[in-house]
Scaffold this motif. Structure first.
Motif, PDB file in Angstrom:
ATOM      1  N   UNK A  60      34.858  32.658  33.264  1.00 11.89           N
ATOM      2  CA  UNK A  60      34.409  33.946  32.756  1.00 11.89           C
ATOM      3  C   UNK A  60      35.565  34.913  32.961  1.00 11.89           C
ATOM      4  N   UNK A  61      35.739  35.859  32.044  1.00  7.95           N
ATOM      5  CA  UNK A  61      36.835  36.817  32.151  1.00  7.95           C
ATOM      6  C   UNK A  61      36.475  38.119  31.456  1.00  7.95           C
ATOM      7  N   UNK A  62      37.015  39.211  31.982  1.00  8.04           N
ATOM      8  CA  UNK A  62      36.811  40.546  31.421  1.00  8.04           C
ATOM      9  C   UNK A  62      38.092  41.355  31.578  1.00  8.04           C
ATOM     10  N   UNK A  63      38.351  42.276  30.653  1.00  7.09           N
ATOM     11  CA  UNK A  63      39.445  43.223  30.915  1.00  7.09           C
ATOM     12  C   UNK A  63      39.117  43.993  32.197  1.00  7.09           C
ATOM     13  N   UNK A  64      40.109  44.265  33.013  1.00  6.40           N
ATOM     14  CA  UNK A  64      39.885  44.975  34.273  1.00  6.40           C
ATOM     15  C   UNK A  64      39.133  46.286  34.048  1.00  6.40           C
ATOM     16  N   UNK A  65      39.424  46.969  32.957  1.00  2.13           N
ATOM     17  CA  UNK A  65      38.771  48.253  32.671  1.00  2.13           C
ATOM     18  C   UNK A  65      37.269  48.115  32.434  1.00  2.13           C
ATOM     19  N   UNK A  66      36.785  46.902  32.116  1.00  2.00           N
ATOM     20  CA  UNK A  66      35.356  46.675  31.871  1.00  2.00           C
ATOM     21  C   UNK A  66      34.591  46.277  33.127  1.00  2.00           C
ATOM     22  N   UNK A  67      35.295  46.065  34.228  1.00  2.00           N
ATOM     23  CA  UNK A  67      34.637  45.621  35.454  1.00  2.00           C
ATOM     24  C   UNK A  67      34.149  46.837  36.233  1.00  2.00           C
ATOM     25  N   UNK A  68      32.874  46.792  36.613  1.00  2.00           N
ATOM     26  CA  UNK A  68      32.288  47.870  37.402  1.00  2.00           C
ATOM     27  C   UNK A  68      31.811  47.326  38.735  1.00  2.00           C
ATOM     28  N   UNK A  69      31.543  48.213  39.651  1.00  2.00           N
ATOM     29  CA  UNK A  69      31.004  47.820  40.952  1.00  2.00           C
ATOM     30  C   UNK A  69      29.702  47.033  40.760  1.00  2.00           C
TER      31      UNK A  69
END
Length: 135
Positions: A83-92
């Motif tokens: 699984x992967x996401x742009x860092x900007x899309x990751x939330x707490x």
């Protein structure tokens, strides 16, 4: 200027990135690894962490990956992430949900080896949480 090579970041949901890059830093299971053009052929597992990509134009992009594999050749590198996401899309909240799911899975595991792997994954997620979303 550094030589460019092909890089792809793929998750089961989508192709996140496919472009010419000069450098990729991968969170390999045995430690961070920097990939440059003409790298020796290598295949490695990756742990939860941040993949940092420097494009041929000099721009830098960061992606959070949650395990997978990296296939490295002299002409390119492919990261097949679980699984992967742009860092900007990751939330707490997204990280906390993954931590809670891993904690639940580890608590329910009956096989010792499986439980140990889940506890290691939980530790890696907790470390990632502190690294990218400081308190």
């Amino acid at each position: 200027m550094a030589d460019a090579f092909n890089f792809e970041l793929v998750s089961p949901e989508r192709l996140l990135l496919s472009e010419k890059v000069t450098e990729v830093v991968i969170p390999a299971t045995l430690g961070e690894m920097t990939v440059l053009a003409n790298h020796a052929p290598t295949m490695t597992t990756i742990k939860p962490g941040v993949v940092t990509v420097k494009s041929a134009t000099g721009q830098e992009a960061k992606y959070v990956v949650f395990g997978g594999f990296a296939d490295i050749l002299p002409t390119g590198c492919t990261v097949l992430a679980e699984s992967a996401l742009p860092l900007s899309d990751v939330t707490r909240e997204t990280l906390q949900a993954r931590i809670e799911a891993a904690r639940s899975d580890a608590g329910a595991a009956t096989d010792h080896e499986h439980k140990t792997k889940l506890e290691e994954y939980l530790s890696q997620l907790t470390e990632l949480n502190g690294a990218i979303l400081p308190a």
